[in-house]
Design a protein around this motif. Structure first.
Motif, PDB file in Angstrom:
ATOM      1  N   ASN A 164       0.809  -1.220   0.000  1.00 17.66           N
ATOM      2  CA  ASN A 164       0.000   0.000   0.000  1.00 17.66           C
ATOM      3  C   ASN A 164       0.839   1.265   0.000  1.00 17.66           C
ATOM      4  OD1 ASN A 164       0.619  -0.508   2.946  1.00 17.66           O
ATOM      5  ND2 ASN A 164      -0.483   1.441   3.115  1.00 17.66           N
ATOM      6  N   GLY A 165       2.147   1.151   0.091  1.00 18.95           N
ATOM      7  CA  GLY A 165       2.987   2.340  -0.005  1.00 18.95           C
ATOM      8  C   GLY A 165       3.190   2.796  -1.430  1.00 18.95           C
ATOM      9  N   ALA A 166       3.005   1.879  -2.391  1.00 19.86           N
ATOM     10  CA  ALA A 166       3.285   2.270  -3.774  1.00 19.86           C
ATOM     11  C   ALA A 166       2.788   1.269  -4.808  1.00 19.86           C
ATOM     12  CB  ALA A 166       4.795   2.471  -3.967  1.00 19.86           C
ATOM     13  N   GLY A 167       1.853   0.394  -4.488  1.00 15.48           N
ATOM     14  CA  GLY A 167       1.577  -0.717  -5.376  1.00 15.48           C
ATOM     15  C   GLY A 167       0.208  -0.787  -5.995  1.00 15.48           C
ATOM     16  N   TYR A 168      -0.565   0.312  -6.040  1.00 18.07           N
ATOM     17  CA  TYR A 168      -1.915   0.223  -6.581  1.00 18.07           C
ATOM     18  C   TYR A 168      -1.924   0.543  -8.069  1.00 18.07           C
ATOM     19  CZ  TYR A 168      -6.973   0.193  -6.762  1.00 18.07           C
ATOM     20  OH  TYR A 168      -8.272  -0.141  -7.069  1.00 18.07           O
ATOM     21  N   ASN A 169      -2.741  -0.209  -8.810  1.00 11.96           N
ATOM     22  CA  ASN A 169      -2.856  -0.071 -10.262  1.00 11.96           C
ATOM     23  C   ASN A 169      -4.313   0.173 -10.645  1.00 11.96           C
ATOM     24  OD1 ASN A 169      -0.083  -1.482 -11.575  1.00 11.96           O
ATOM     25  ND2 ASN A 169      -0.599  -2.110  -9.501  1.00 11.96           N
ATOM     26  N   ALA A 170      -4.531   1.114 -11.540  1.00  7.38           N
ATOM     27  CA  ALA A 170      -5.898   1.424 -11.978  1.00  7.38           C
ATOM     28  C   ALA A 170      -5.841   2.099 -13.341  1.00  7.38           C
ATOM     29  CB  ALA A 170      -6.604   2.327 -10.965  1.00  7.38           C
ATOM     30  N   THR A 171      -7.023   2.291 -13.939  1.00  3.64           N
ATOM     31  CA  THR A 171      -7.094   2.973 -15.229  1.00  3.64           C
ATOM     32  C   THR A 171      -6.963   4.479 -15.042  1.00  3.64           C
ATOM     33  OG1 THR A 171      -9.495   3.234 -15.181  1.00  3.64           O
ATOM     34  CG2 THR A 171      -8.629   1.187 -16.134  1.00  3.64           C
ATOM     35  N   LEU A 172      -6.665   5.148 -16.139  1.00  2.00           N
ATOM     36  CA  LEU A 172      -6.545   6.609 -16.136  1.00  2.00           C
ATOM     37  C   LEU A 172      -7.824   7.253 -15.614  1.00  2.00           C
ATOM     38  CD1 LEU A 172      -4.813   9.094 -17.186  1.00  2.00           C
ATOM     39  CD2 LEU A 172      -6.102   8.864 -19.320  1.00  2.00           C
ATOM     40  N   ARG A 173      -8.975   6.817 -16.113  1.00  2.00           N
ATOM     41  CA  ARG A 173     -10.246   7.450 -15.713  1.00  2.00           C
ATOM     42  C   ARG A 173     -10.569   7.177 -14.247  1.00  2.00           C
ATOM     43  NH1 ARG A 173     -13.718   5.370 -20.831  1.00  2.00           N
ATOM     44  NH2 ARG A 173     -12.692   6.603 -22.466  1.00  2.00           N
ATOM     45  N   ASP A 174     -10.242   5.990 -13.753  1.00  2.00           N
ATOM     46  CA  ASP A 174     -10.552   5.714 -12.348  1.00  2.00           C
ATOM     47  C   ASP A 174      -9.658   6.515 -11.411  1.00  2.00           C
ATOM     48  OD1 ASP A 174     -12.730   4.118 -12.821  1.00  2.00           O
ATOM     49  OD2 ASP A 174     -11.611   2.232 -12.769  1.00  2.00           O
ATOM     50  N   PHE A 175      -8.416   6.742 -11.791  1.00  2.00           N
ATOM     51  CA  PHE A 175      -7.600   7.680 -11.011  1.00  2.00           C
ATOM     52  C   PHE A 175      -8.217   9.080 -11.048  1.00  2.00           C
ATOM     53  CE2 PHE A 175      -3.667   4.850 -11.602  1.00  2.00           C
ATOM     54  CZ  PHE A 175      -3.628   4.480 -10.265  1.00  2.00           C
ATOM     55  N   ALA A 176      -8.787   9.459 -12.204  1.00  2.00           N
ATOM     56  CA  ALA A 176      -9.446  10.765 -12.302  1.00  2.00           C
ATOM     57  C   ALA A 176     -10.674  10.829 -11.396  1.00  2.00           C
ATOM     58  CB  ALA A 176      -9.848  11.041 -13.747  1.00  2.00           C
ATOM     59  N   ARG A 177     -11.398   9.729 -11.270  1.00  2.00           N
ATOM     60  CA  ARG A 177     -12.554   9.699 -10.371  1.00  2.00           C
ATOM     61  C   ARG A 177     -12.131   9.962  -8.923  1.00  2.00           C
ATOM     62  NH1 ARG A 177     -14.168   6.026 -14.487  1.00  2.00           N
ATOM     63  NH2 ARG A 177     -16.303   6.463 -15.190  1.00  2.00           N
ATOM     64  N   VAL A 178     -10.981   9.428  -8.525  1.00  2.00           N
ATOM     65  CA  VAL A 178     -10.473   9.712  -7.178  1.00  2.00           C
ATOM     66  C   VAL A 178     -10.234  11.209  -7.029  1.00  2.00           C
ATOM     67  CG1 VAL A 178      -8.555   9.352  -5.582  1.00  2.00           C
ATOM     68  CG2 VAL A 178      -9.465   7.415  -6.876  1.00  2.00           C
ATOM     69  N   GLY A 179      -9.605  11.824  -8.031  1.00  2.00           N
ATOM     70  CA  GLY A 179      -9.363  13.258  -7.969  1.00  2.00           C
ATOM     71  C   GLY A 179     -10.642  14.063  -7.910  1.00  2.00           C
ATOM     72  N   LEU A 180     -11.635  13.672  -8.712  1.00  2.00           N
ATOM     73  CA  LEU A 180     -12.911  14.392  -8.713  1.00  2.00           C
ATOM     74  C   LEU A 180     -13.619  14.233  -7.382  1.00  2.00           C
ATOM     75  CD1 LEU A 180     -14.870  16.104 -10.371  1.00  2.00           C
ATOM     76  CD2 LEU A 180     -15.869  13.983 -11.251  1.00  2.00           C
ATOM     77  N   MET A 181     -13.566  13.047  -6.798  1.00  2.00           N
ATOM     78  CA  MET A 181     -14.146  12.840  -5.473  1.00  2.00           C
ATOM     79  C   MET A 181     -13.519  13.793  -4.458  1.00  2.00           C
ATOM     80  SD  MET A 181     -13.760   9.604  -2.889  1.00  2.00           S
ATOM     81  CE  MET A 181     -12.092  10.162  -2.477  1.00  2.00           C
TER      82      MET A 181
END
Length: 407
Positions: free
Chosen positions: A295-312
């Motif tokens: 959890n210090g550096a190992g999460y993988n996701a799509t570009l849009r799902d990372f954007a959803r985190v930012g929008l949240m």
């Protein structure tokens, strides 16, 4: 061609090539020392070089082929992201020169880039044979996701107070450098333990050895050194970036989640209510079956799902009709506790001044949020190791993108 002629031609071709390997590549000496690893030699070798500039455009979106993983599946309604496509018709200034966003893509080793304005996607670009289904390693952006989960666990009462000492929840840490360190100090990277974040693999120190054992060789858990590590100064006194602090926070979340894994807790509390459109996944440390999520550096996701985190985050912790993390947590965790805002650090988020902040990962991964201009930029990159110029240029681009208004 007759069978014997084909064999002879093949043999001659092999003999004509100097230095043809007749055995598997030897591992560097740092990987052959005890304890021995059961990970195939070829995979250890690939993990050893995965950050290098000649392969990282590929490895940074292929982590599920290099590591044991644990899925964070999506479920339920997808959070629709409206779009109004625009050309990025502005320039940014860097090192005395003016550049266009098109030039920025190559100059800063971009795999994928997404820009949102006022809740709409205005630009989305996939490069180097990636696409909307590609899942990219977030590297230390994962620390910011860990911070979100700590905020959720605090709201749920699983964590009573940020000022609780960590050994209250993890008695395994009694007697070592982490005894007496509070959860708040871990979030702020102020633990005071003897862990220099230096990855000189030719002459490995504590951090590099931990990376080798936990992630390359899979013979130890990444958080294991926390049990016995020494202290170098008083907790809370000085900021020093340590991935081990975040690994301890992941261990804490695992402990308080009610028998869940970190991936399971994240699935239920963040990824499903977020309305992610694709499953995410963690790479795992330690031996398969007994390791935990990196959890210090190992999460993988799509570009849009990372954007959803930012929008949240920009919407005060609200996404897809759900209040996922308290608004107060969003404000507190992204306010600088180190520095004066620009170039500062909050609780596992970097600050850029003027209220802007970002999750930032090794070698050019960004979820940048500027609430004042309602700007989100997700940039997924393959910077050459140690390339600070690309980081500085990206900061200039992010500032210009915040100031830009689509027309």
């Amino acid at each position: 061609m007759h069978h014997w002629l084909l064999q002879a031609a093949t043999a001659l071709a092999i003999c004509a090539v100097p230095g043809v390997a007749t055995a598997q590549t030897e591992l560097p000496p740092q990987l052959t020392q005890d304890p021995q690893s059961d990970v195939p030699i070829a995979i250890q070798q690939l993990r050893w070089v995965m950050n290098d500039a000649d392969v990282n455009a590929l490895t940074f979106r292929s982590m599920d082929t290099l590591f044991t993983t644990r899925s964070v599946p999506r479920s339920g309604p997808i959070w629709h992201l409206p779009r109004e496509d625009h050309a990025l018709n502005y320039t940014y200034d860097y090192d005395g020169q003016s550049y266009t966003p098109k030039q920025f893509l190559d100059r800063t080793y971009t795999n994928a880039l997404l820009v949102m304005k006022n809740g709409h996607i205005v630009y989305e670009n996939y490069r180097n044979n990636t696409n909307p289904q590609t899942r990219f390693i977030g590297w230390s952006m994962t620390k910011s996701l860990t911070s979100i989960l700590v905020g959720i666990a605090l709201q749920e009462g699983r964590i009573k107070s940020l000022d609780d000492r960590i050994e209250t929840y993890l008695p395994e840490l009694k007697g070592g450098g982490y005894e007496g360190v509070t959860i708040r100090q871990l979030l702020q990277m102020r633990s005071g333990v003897d862990y220099e974040e230096r990855y000189d693999f030719a002459h490995p120190g504590a951090a590099a050895k931990n990376h080798i054992n936990a992630l390359v060789k899979n013979v130890a858990r990444f958080a294991d050194p926390a049990r016995t590590i020494k202290r170098v100064e008083t907790p809370g006194k000085t900021f020093e970036y340590r991935t081990l602090d975040t690994a301890v926070l992941g261990w804490l979340l695992e402990q308080v989640s009610g028998g869940n894994t970190l991936a399971g807790y994240m699935t239920q509390r963040l990824w499903e209510p977020l309305g992610a459109e694709s499953d995410g996944f963690f790479i795992m440390d330690g031996p398969p079956g007994v390791g935990r999520e990196f959890n210090g550096a190992g999460y993988n996701a799509t570009l849009r799902d990372f954007a959803r985190v930012g929008l949240m985050m920009m919407q005060g912790g609200r996404a897809n009709g759900h209040q996922i993390v308290p608004e107060d947590w969003v404000k507190m965790s992204t306010a600088p506790t180190e520095g004066n805002g620009e170039g500062g650090y909050g609780m596992q988020w970097w600050t850029f001044g003027g209220g802007a902040y970002s999750a930032i990962g090794l070698q050019g991964q960004y979820i940048y949020v500027d609430p004042k201009t309602e700007t989100i930029v997700v940039k997924l990159s393959y910077f050459p190791p140690g390339n600070m110029a690309a980081s500085d240029e990206t900061a200039a681009f992010l500032k210009a993108t915040s100031a830009w208004s689509p027309e």
